[in-house]
Design an enzyme around this catalytic site. Structure first.
Site, PDB file in Angstrom:
ATOM      1  N   ARG A 246     -19.681  15.050   0.173  1.00 21.48           N
ATOM      2  CA  ARG A 246     -19.971  14.064   1.173  1.00 21.48           C
ATOM      3  C   ARG A 246     -20.136  14.541   2.634  1.00 21.48           C
ATOM      4  O   ARG A 246     -19.542  15.306   2.911  1.00 21.48           O
ATOM      5  CB  ARG A 246     -19.360  12.786   1.068  1.00 21.48           C
ATOM      6  CG  ARG A 246     -19.139  12.237  -0.172  1.00 21.48           C
ATOM      7  CD  ARG A 246     -18.412  10.921  -0.104  1.00 21.48           C
ATOM      8  NE  ARG A 246     -17.427  10.655  -1.192  1.00 21.48           N
ATOM      9  CZ  ARG A 246     -16.998   9.501  -1.253  1.00 21.48           C
ATOM     10  NH1 ARG A 246     -16.870   8.697  -0.275  1.00 21.48           N
ATOM     11  NH2 ARG A 246     -15.955   9.372  -2.355  1.00 21.48           N
TER      12      ARG A 246
ATOM     13  N   ARG B 237     -16.665   4.023   5.988  1.00 23.78           N
ATOM     14  CA  ARG B 237     -15.597   3.558   5.008  1.00 23.78           C
ATOM     15  C   ARG B 237     -14.490   2.906   6.058  1.00 23.78           C
ATOM     16  O   ARG B 237     -13.755   1.982   5.775  1.00 23.78           O
ATOM     17  CB  ARG B 237     -15.319   4.173   3.680  1.00 23.78           C
ATOM     18  CG  ARG B 237     -16.152   4.469   2.903  1.00 23.78           C
ATOM     19  CD  ARG B 237     -16.034   5.617   1.912  1.00 23.78           C
ATOM     20  NE  ARG B 237     -15.127   4.848   0.904  1.00 23.78           N
ATOM     21  CZ  ARG B 237     -15.569   4.523  -0.419  1.00 23.78           C
ATOM     22  NH1 ARG B 237     -16.901   5.119  -0.857  1.00 23.78           N
ATOM     23  NH2 ARG B 237     -14.781   4.087  -1.203  1.00 23.78           N
TER      24      ARG B 237
ATOM     25  N   GLU C 165       0.771  -1.384   0.123  1.00 25.63           N
ATOM     26  CA  GLU C 165       0.033   0.035  -0.135  1.00 25.63           C
ATOM     27  C   GLU C 165       0.929   1.307  -0.153  1.00 25.63           C
ATOM     28  O   GLU C 165       1.785   1.359   0.883  1.00 25.63           O
ATOM     29  CB  GLU C 165      -0.908  -0.139   1.171  1.00 25.63           C
ATOM     30  CG  GLU C 165      -1.637   1.320   1.745  1.00 25.63           C
ATOM     31  CD  GLU C 165      -2.355   1.842   0.601  1.00 25.63           C
ATOM     32  OE1 GLU C 165      -3.125   1.028  -0.300  1.00 25.63           O
ATOM     33  OE2 GLU C 165      -2.386   3.125   0.276  1.00 25.63           O
TER      34      GLU C 165
HETATM   35  P1  FAD Z   1      -9.587   2.077  -3.641  1.00 20.96           P
HETATM   36  O1  FAD Z   1     -10.558   2.122  -2.510  1.00 20.96           O
HETATM   37  O2  FAD Z   1      -9.453   3.319  -4.280  1.00 20.96           O
HETATM   38  O3  FAD Z   1      -8.177   1.594  -2.975  1.00 20.96           O
HETATM   39  C1  FAD Z   1      -6.920   1.539  -3.796  1.00 20.96           C
HETATM   40  C2  FAD Z   1      -5.916   1.456  -2.796  1.00 20.96           C
HETATM   41  O4  FAD Z   1      -4.701   1.460  -3.766  1.00 20.96           O
HETATM   42  C3  FAD Z   1      -5.711   2.847  -2.101  1.00 20.96           C
HETATM   43  O5  FAD Z   1      -5.581   2.303  -0.815  1.00 20.96           O
HETATM   44  C4  FAD Z   1      -4.520   3.558  -2.735  1.00 20.96           C
HETATM   45  O6  FAD Z   1      -3.503   4.205  -1.925  1.00 20.96           O
HETATM   46  C5  FAD Z   1      -3.655   2.204  -3.076  1.00 20.96           C
HETATM   47  N1  FAD Z   1      -2.905   2.535  -4.405  1.00 20.96           N
HETATM   48  C6  FAD Z   1      -2.997   3.469  -5.251  1.00 20.96           C
HETATM   49  N2  FAD Z   1      -1.927   3.560  -6.393  1.00 20.96           N
HETATM   50  C7  FAD Z   1      -1.099   2.708  -5.674  1.00 20.96           C
HETATM   51  C8  FAD Z   1       0.343   2.371  -6.125  1.00 20.96           C
HETATM   52  N3  FAD Z   1       0.836   2.695  -7.279  1.00 20.96           N
HETATM   53  N4  FAD Z   1       0.981   1.412  -5.109  1.00 20.96           N
HETATM   54  C9  FAD Z   1       0.468   1.030  -3.920  1.00 20.96           C
HETATM   55  N5  FAD Z   1      -0.702   1.300  -3.677  1.00 20.96           N
HETATM   56  C10 FAD Z   1      -1.415   1.994  -4.455  1.00 20.96           C
HETATM   57  N6  FAD Z   1     -19.442   1.332  -4.091  1.00 20.96           N
HETATM   58  C11 FAD Z   1     -20.323   0.485  -3.451  1.00 20.96           C
HETATM   59  O7  FAD Z   1     -20.328  -0.770  -3.718  1.00 20.96           O
HETATM   60  N7  FAD Z   1     -21.476   1.086  -2.658  1.00 20.96           N
HETATM   61  C12 FAD Z   1     -21.504   2.255  -2.385  1.00 20.96           C
HETATM   62  O8  FAD Z   1     -22.580   2.894  -1.736  1.00 20.96           O
HETATM   63  C13 FAD Z   1     -20.593   3.107  -3.106  1.00 20.96           C
HETATM   64  N8  FAD Z   1     -20.609   4.705  -2.931  1.00 20.96           N
HETATM   65  C14 FAD Z   1     -19.731   5.406  -3.549  1.00 20.96           C
HETATM   66  C15 FAD Z   1     -19.777   6.879  -3.426  1.00 20.96           C
HETATM   67  C16 FAD Z   1     -18.950   7.649  -3.615  1.00 20.96           C
HETATM   68  C17 FAD Z   1     -19.107   9.030  -3.747  1.00 20.96           C
HETATM   69  C18 FAD Z   1     -17.808   7.113  -4.741  1.00 20.96           C
HETATM   70  C19 FAD Z   1     -16.812   8.018  -4.978  1.00 20.96           C
HETATM   71  C20 FAD Z   1     -17.652   5.784  -4.743  1.00 20.96           C
HETATM   72  C21 FAD Z   1     -18.573   4.879  -4.254  1.00 20.96           C
HETATM   73  N9  FAD Z   1     -18.511   3.499  -4.476  1.00 20.96           N
HETATM   74  C22 FAD Z   1     -19.409   2.611  -3.795  1.00 20.96           C
HETATM   75  C23 FAD Z   1     -17.358   2.759  -5.031  1.00 20.96           C
HETATM   76  C24 FAD Z   1     -16.316   2.197  -4.232  1.00 20.96           C
HETATM   77  O9  FAD Z   1     -16.011   3.348  -3.530  1.00 20.96           O
HETATM   78  C25 FAD Z   1     -15.091   2.072  -4.964  1.00 20.96           C
HETATM   79  O10 FAD Z   1     -15.556   0.938  -5.851  1.00 20.96           O
HETATM   80  C26 FAD Z   1     -14.224   1.191  -4.061  1.00 20.96           C
HETATM   81  O11 FAD Z   1     -13.617   1.837  -3.064  1.00 20.96           O
HETATM   82  C27 FAD Z   1     -13.246   0.734  -4.930  1.00 20.96           C
HETATM   83  O12 FAD Z   1     -12.302  -0.129  -4.150  1.00 20.96           O
HETATM   84  P2  FAD Z   1     -10.933  -0.368  -4.419  1.00 20.96           P
HETATM   85  O13 FAD Z   1     -10.125  -1.309  -3.288  1.00 20.96           O
HETATM   86  O14 FAD Z   1     -10.953  -1.114  -5.823  1.00 20.96           O
HETATM   87  O15 FAD Z   1     -10.035   0.780  -4.641  1.00 20.96           O
END
Ligand code: FAD
Length: 434
Positions: free
Chosen positions: A201, A119, A34
């Site tokens: 938000r 979250r 991370e």
């Molecule tokens: P992320 O949560 O973005 O995590 C990615 C991680 O990778 C982060 O910790 C980041 O620091 C790390 N990272 C990035 N680049 C690198 C790198 N180069 N090297 C190492 N680490 C890195 N979804 C739902 O299912 N229900 C909901 O109610 C909902 N509401 C939402 C409301 C809003 C306003 C928004 C914007 C989104 C919402 N979503 C919802 C969508 C949801 O938030 C995302 O789909 C989800 O957070 C994606 O998770 P992820 O782990 O793929 O990415």
């Protein structure tokens, strides 16, 4: 497990940590890299559909327990059936009762159909259930070397350190570096695009929300729709907080020299954006914190990611399918991804050497998940236009709007994940079995 393959997960967000728990449950060694120095989530709410909750149970009992420890049903728990309510948030409906907003339509989602959580609470609950040291903080991925002549894939980090693993799962979110490495930096899909929507938000103490809106509205899950904007709210944190997301349109390009998608914002901006809306909506915007943040909504609608895996590297969650949040299903789709991916990996490792197993498992996962998740990106973009009465199919026709939104929502909520699993297992058997 000694001598078991080791997988590297890039990104310790919600999908990365859930994936790590699922792999560990199947006896596979995992390291999560991370970029942040510690757990990092914003103070906003997140809701999971019943379907995503069921998938999470199959991914890992520990991940499911983590969600259970922080979740709240988002609707009225006294009702046998939970529903989402769409209301006209723009027009004033009753001069004698300015807080009155008749329902345009409701979608029933079953008993406790949606589960909401804070979250940051979820991320911490997931992290606590991982063996110590699984997540390595301060590791920002720069490059991956997947040399087919070697058994190991190399990960190079910005701090100059190098790690190795049998394969890499990129869960690094909307601005995924892993995606850019898979596609090449000049590929149009390697970067997400600005949707010209800003989201504001707030988490409002429930007592305050009930005093201003009344218990019925404050404890309901409600989408206020109207021209160019919309506002959604639902309870989280054991109904102690009202989670609110207000979406506003923005004609300008999003400019941030440091590549951030978040900028400071004031309550006044939200109040001004909704100043012509009805009393309930204005009342909600007035409860926003005086100073907060706004999020630029990016997605991959304009330039879809063409594939999710290449060799021993694959993408899951937002890195694969960056969808705008208008279906509230991005994280849920990430859970479905993880269930498919770890099922394919687990089965393939029983049938082949790690290198062959992982390459084939990734390619099967790609085939299984691509169509549904790319549809989610498209539909998330389109329903926003429907909420804002601007989609050519529906415009301001609420009957058509309901039909479209219901059909699309049902496709998300009632996904046949058992069929996905059965097809995944058959595909692995066909490719690697005797
Ligand atoms: P992320 O949560 O973005 O995590 C990615 C991680 O990778 C982060 O910790 C980041 O620091 C790390 N990272 C990035 N680049 C690198 C790198 N180069 N090297 C190492 N680490 C890195 N979804 C739902 O299912 N229900 C909901 O109610 C909902 N509401 C939402 C409301 C809003 C306003 C928004 C914007 C989104 C919402 N979503 C919802 C969508 C949801 O938030 C995302 O789909 C989800 O957070 C994606 O998770 P992820 O782990 O793929 O990415």
């Amino acid at each position: 497990m000694q001598n078991a393959p080791e997988l590297a997960i890039v990104g310790g967000g919600i999908v990365g940590l859930i994936c790590a728990l699922g792999l560990i449950d199947r006896g596979i060694n995992v390291r999560v890299y991370e970029q942040a120095g510690g757990l990092r989530e914003n103070g906003a709410g997140l809701a999971f559909t019943r379907n995503a909750v069921e998938c999470l149970k199959l991914v890992s009992p520990l991940a499911s327990e983590a969600l259970k420890s922080v979740q709240t049903p988002t609707g009225d728990t006294t009702q046998p059936n939970d529903h989402l309510t769409w209301v006209d948030g723009f027009n004033q409906h009753d001069q004698n009762d300015p807080m009155f907003e008749p329902a345009l339509f409701k979608l029933f989602v079953g008993a406790n159909g949606f589960e909401g959580c804070h979250r940051a609470h979820l991320l911490e609950a997931l992290w606590k259930r991982l063996p110590q040291g699984t997540v390595v903080f301060g590791k920002k991925l720069q490059t991956i070397h997947d040399d087919l002549h070697s058994d190991r894939v190399l990960l190079h980090f910005v701090d100059g350190s190098i790690a190795q693993a049998n394969a890499v799962i990129g869960c690094d979110g909307i601005k995924s570096r892993t995606r850019a490495l898979l596609l090449g930096p000049d590929h149009p899909a390697s970067k997400p695009q600005y949707t010209h929507k800003l989201s504001y938000r707030a988490l409002i103490p429930m007592e305050k929300a009930i005093a201003a809106l009344g218990a019925q509205k404050a404890l309901d899950q409600c989408m206020h729709i109207g021209p160019n904007r919309h506002l959604l709210h639902f309870p989280v944190a054991d109904q102690k907080l009202l989670n609110v997301v207000a979406f506003n349109s923005d004609c300008d390009p999003w400019v941030d020299e440091n590549g951030r998608l978040i900028a400071p914002a004031t309550r006044q901006e939200v109040v001004d954006a909704f100043k012509d809306w009805n009393k309930p909506v204005r009342t909600i915007t007035e409860m926003f914190p005086e100073v907060g943040e706004k999020w630029a909504v990016f997605d991959s609608y304009e330039h879809p990611v063409p594939f999710y895996s290449k060799g021993r590297v694959c993408l899951a969650g937002d890195s694969a399918h960056a969808a705008a949040p208008h279906h509230g299903a991005g994280a849920g789709a990430g859970v479905e991804d993880v269930l498919c991916l770890i099922t394919a990996i687990d089965k393939a490792l029983m049938l082949a050497t790690p290198k062959t197993a992982l390459t084939n498992a990734f390619s099967i996962y790609d085939g299984m998940r691509y169509e549904r998740t790319q549809w989610l990106v498209e539909s998330s973009h389109e329903v926003c236009e429907m909420y804002e009465l601007d989609h050519p199919l529906t415009k301001g026709d609420m009957g058509k709007c309901k039909d479209e939104i219901e059909a699309r929502s049902h496709k998300i909520w009632y996904f046949d994940y058992e069929e996905m699993l059965s097809q995944t297992l058959s595909a692995v058997d066909k490719l690697l079995g005797q």
